[in-house]
Design an enzyme around this catalytic site. Structure first.
Site, PDB file in Angstrom:
ATOM      1  N   LYS A 236       0.942  -1.204   0.143  1.00 55.82           N
ATOM      2  CA  LYS A 236       0.035   0.104  -0.101  1.00 55.82           C
ATOM      3  C   LYS A 236       0.896   1.174  -0.047  1.00 55.82           C
ATOM      4  O   LYS A 236       1.985   1.319   0.679  1.00 55.82           O
ATOM      5  CB  LYS A 236      -0.779   0.052   1.206  1.00 55.82           C
ATOM      6  CG  LYS A 236      -2.092   1.010   0.973  1.00 55.82           C
ATOM      7  CD  LYS A 236      -3.203  -0.009   0.354  1.00 55.82           C
ATOM      8  CE  LYS A 236      -4.562   0.682   0.376  1.00 55.82           C
ATOM      9  NZ  LYS A 236      -5.627  -0.136  -0.017  1.00 55.82           N
TER      10      LYS A 236
ATOM     11  N   GLY B 169     -21.365   4.612  -4.627  1.00 58.56           N
ATOM     12  CA  GLY B 169     -22.361   5.261  -5.483  1.00 58.56           C
ATOM     13  C   GLY B 169     -22.793   4.026  -6.548  1.00 58.56           C
ATOM     14  O   GLY B 169     -23.758   4.060  -6.875  1.00 58.56           O
TER      15      GLY B 169
ATOM     16  N   ASP C  70     -23.590   9.851   3.626  1.00 63.54           N
ATOM     17  CA  ASP C  70     -22.207  10.438   2.991  1.00 63.54           C
ATOM     18  C   ASP C  70     -21.811  11.698   4.153  1.00 63.54           C
ATOM     19  O   ASP C  70     -22.769  12.572   4.332  1.00 63.54           O
ATOM     20  CB  ASP C  70     -21.972  10.714   1.898  1.00 63.54           C
ATOM     21  CG  ASP C  70     -20.524  10.542   1.281  1.00 63.54           C
ATOM     22  OD1 ASP C  70     -20.077   9.944   0.638  1.00 63.54           O
ATOM     23  OD2 ASP C  70     -19.874  11.658   1.581  1.00 63.54           O
TER      24      ASP C  70
ATOM     25  N   ARG D 291     -23.931  14.499  -1.721  1.00 60.60           N
ATOM     26  CA  ARG D 291     -24.519  13.360  -2.191  1.00 60.60           C
ATOM     27  C   ARG D 291     -25.727  12.878  -2.182  1.00 60.60           C
ATOM     28  O   ARG D 291     -26.203  11.962  -2.851  1.00 60.60           O
ATOM     29  CB  ARG D 291     -23.348  12.126  -1.578  1.00 60.60           C
ATOM     30  CG  ARG D 291     -21.905  12.374  -1.640  1.00 60.60           C
ATOM     31  CD  ARG D 291     -21.335  12.495  -3.154  1.00 60.60           C
ATOM     32  NE  ARG D 291     -20.954  11.374  -3.677  1.00 60.60           N
ATOM     33  CZ  ARG D 291     -20.751  10.995  -5.087  1.00 60.60           C
ATOM     34  NH1 ARG D 291     -20.829  12.073  -5.860  1.00 60.60           N
ATOM     35  NH2 ARG D 291     -20.641   9.742  -5.470  1.00 60.60           N
TER      36      ARG D 291
ATOM     37  N   ASN E 167     -12.212  -0.849   3.390  1.00 55.52           N
ATOM     38  CA  ASN E 167     -10.972  -1.827   3.870  1.00 55.52           C
ATOM     39  C   ASN E 167     -10.760  -1.636   5.529  1.00 55.52           C
ATOM     40  O   ASN E 167     -10.989  -0.576   5.957  1.00 55.52           O
ATOM     41  CB  ASN E 167      -9.715  -1.152   3.147  1.00 55.52           C
ATOM     42  CG  ASN E 167      -9.432  -1.823   1.918  1.00 55.52           C
ATOM     43  OD1 ASN E 167      -9.843  -2.782   1.425  1.00 55.52           O
ATOM     44  ND2 ASN E 167      -9.294  -0.625   0.768  1.00 55.52           N
TER      45      ASN E 167
HETATM   46  N1  PHE Z   1      -7.860   0.204  -3.759  1.00 55.68           N
HETATM   47  C1  PHE Z   1      -7.830  -1.037  -4.465  1.00 55.68           C
HETATM   48  C2  PHE Z   1      -8.045  -2.067  -3.297  1.00 55.68           C
HETATM   49  O1  PHE Z   1      -8.023  -1.759  -2.202  1.00 55.68           O
HETATM   50  C3  PHE Z   1      -6.370  -1.368  -4.843  1.00 55.68           C
HETATM   51  C4  PHE Z   1      -6.235  -1.844  -6.277  1.00 55.68           C
HETATM   52  C5  PHE Z   1      -7.256  -1.498  -7.052  1.00 55.68           C
HETATM   53  C6  PHE Z   1      -5.274  -2.144  -6.876  1.00 55.68           C
HETATM   54  C7  PHE Z   1      -7.293  -1.937  -8.453  1.00 55.68           C
HETATM   55  C8  PHE Z   1      -4.771  -2.488  -7.863  1.00 55.68           C
HETATM   56  C9  PHE Z   1      -5.913  -2.319  -8.979  1.00 55.68           C
HETATM   57  O2  PHE Z   1      -8.250  -3.202  -3.543  1.00 55.68           O
END
Ligand code: PHE
Length: 352
Positions: A80, A190, A207, A212, A264
Site C-alpha cells: 500500500k 455510488g 455520506d 451526495r 477496507n
Molecule cells: N484500492 C484497491 C484495493 O483496495 C487497490 C487496487 C485496485 C489495486 C485495483 C490495483 C488495482 O483493493
C-alpha cells in the site's frame, strides 16, 4: 512497555518512508509480502493528524492487501502507498502532479516488487501521472493503456458478495426483499447504491458530503446522517467509506442482521469480530468483499483476459464468501478468523 501477548506477526518485507523531493510530503510505501508474487495495493491520499498515523495506516492496509490477494487466489502479495496530508490541506493541479511524481519515484525504486493502483483519494488519471515515472501502476485510463476505473468492478464484487451473504443469512440470494444501509457514497459506494436500486432493494444511504444526497434520492434511496445510517434498522449494513467503523462502542448500537461492504479494514481490532459474532451479526470479511477491483485489473492488465472474463472472476467472490461463511459456521469460528486462516494457509504454503 508492557507486553500482554507475544506478537507472532512476521514483520513487513519492505517499508519506505520518504519526504517527497518535489512535494515535501510524507510518502509511505509498505510492502507486506511478496510470498505469492509481486505486491499490489492502492495509493491512498488522505488526511492524518501526523505522518506517523499515515505510516500505521499503510502498515495495516498493506497487510490487509496480502489477505485480499491470497483469498482472491491471485499470484500477488499485499502492499500500500499512503501520502499523509496535513488536516485541511488541499492539493491543486501542480502540487498533485508533484506528489504523484514523488510517489512514482519511490515505486520505481522498488523495481517491480510493488505495483500501485487507485484507492481513497486517487483515480485513473492519477495512475497515469504516476506512470510517467514508473510502469508499475494499475488502472490508468483505457485511453492511456490501462484497464480504467476499478470502482465499478469493486461494486460488482460487493453485490456478488451481498447475494451470497443474503443466501446464507436469510435463506435466499434475492435482494429485492431486503433492506440495506449504504454508508459512504464515494466512487464504489455510488455504484453499489445504483446496483441495489436496479435490484429493487430498499436502501437508506448517507455520506459525510451532503451534496451526495441528490445521488441517493435519484436512485430512490432514503437519506440519513452517517451515525443514523450506521445504526439503521436494516437487514444489511454496507460500509463503503473509511475503515475502523466497527468498534466495541459502535457494534452494540447496530440494528442490522449482517454486514458486507467494500471499505477496507472495517474492524478497529480483530477482536471486534467476536463482539459481532456474540450479537449474532453475520460479518462478511472486507478482505473478500472488496477484491473486485484488484481481481479485474490484474486479470486484464497482467493476464491479458477480456473484461468479460475478468468480470466472471469478480463474480467468484460469491463462492469464496460462501465457502468461508459455511466453514465458519461448521467450525463455530468467526468469518474473520476463518478468512485469516485461509489466507495464511495459502501464503505460508509458498513460504516453504
Ligand atoms: N484500492 C484497491 C484495493 O483496495 C487497490 C487496487 C485496485 C489495486 C485495483 C490495483 C488495482 O483493493
Amino acid at each position: 512497555m508492557v507486553a500482554t501477548a507475544i506478537d507472532t506477526e512476521p514483520m513487513h518485507e519492505h517499508v519506505v518512508a520518504r519526504q517527497g523531493a518535489r512535494s515535501g510530503l510524507p510518502i509511505v510505501v509498505a510492502v507486506h509480502s511478496t510470498a505469492l508474487g509481486p505486491a499490489i495495493g492502492g495509493c491512498r491520499l488522505a488526511h492524518y493528524p501526523h505522518w506517523r498515523d499515515g505510516l500505521d495506516d499503510a502498515l495495516r492496509l498493506s497487510a490487509a492487501m496480502s489477505d485480499k490477494c491470497a483469498l482472491a487466489g491471485l499470484p500477488n502479495g499485499g502492499g500500500k502507498t499512503v501520502v499523509a496530508l496535513r488536516p485541511g490541506m488541499t492539493l491543486d493541479g501542480a502540487a498533485r502532479r508533484a506528489v504523484l511524481h514523488d510517489v512514482g519515484d519511490v515505486i520505481a525504486g522498488l523495481a517491480g516488487m510493488y505495483s500501485t493502483g487507485p484507492d481513497v483519494g486517487t483515480g485513473p488519471e492519477d495512475m497515469a501521472t504516476i506512470a510517467e515515472r514508473t510502469p508499475y501502476a494499475f488502472c490508468r485510463p483505457v485511453g492511456a493503456g490501462g484497464s480504467g476505473d476499478s470502482s465499478e468492478h469493486t461494486a460488482v464484487g460487493v453485490v456478488a458478495a451481498l447475494h451470497a451473504l443474503c443466501a446464507e443469512r436469510f435463506g435466499s440470494p434475492d435482494l429485492s426483499t431486503r433492506s440495506f444501509a449504504v454508508l459512504g457514497l464515494g466512487r464504489v459506494g455510488g455504484h453499489v447504491l445504483r446496483m441495489l436500486a436496479d435490484a429493487r432493494a430498499t436502501v437508506v444511504a448517507s455520506d459525510i458530503d451532503d451534496s451526495r444526497r441528490e445521488l441517493a434520492e435519484a436512485a430512490g434511496a432514503a437519506w440519513a446522517r452517517p451515525p443514523d445510517c450506521l445504526t439503521a434498522d436494516v437487514d444489511v449494513l454496507v460500509p463503503a467509506a473509511l475503515g475502523g467503523l466497527l468498534t466495541p462502542l459502535t457494534v452494540p448500537e447496530l440494528r442490522c442482521a449482517a454486514i458486507a461492504g467494500p471499505a477496507n479494514n472495517q474492524l478497529d481490532e480483530p477482536a471486534t469480530a467476536d463482539v459481532l459474532h456474540q450479537r449474532g451479526i453475520l460479518w462478511a470479511p472486507d478482505s473478500i468483499v472488496s477484491a473486485g477491483g484488484i481481481i479485474h485489473a490484474t486479470a486484464v492488465e497482467l493476464h491479458r483476459e477480456t473484461s468479460l472474463q475478468a468480470t466472471a472472476r469478480v463474480h467468484g467472490i460469491a463462492d469464496t464468501l460462501t465457502r468461508v461463511l459455511r466453514t465458519a459456521r461448521a467450525t463455530g469460528s468467526t468469518p474473520a478468523d476463518t478468512a485469516r486462516t485461509h489466507a495464511r494457509q495459502r501464503i505460508q504454503s509458498r513460504h516453504r
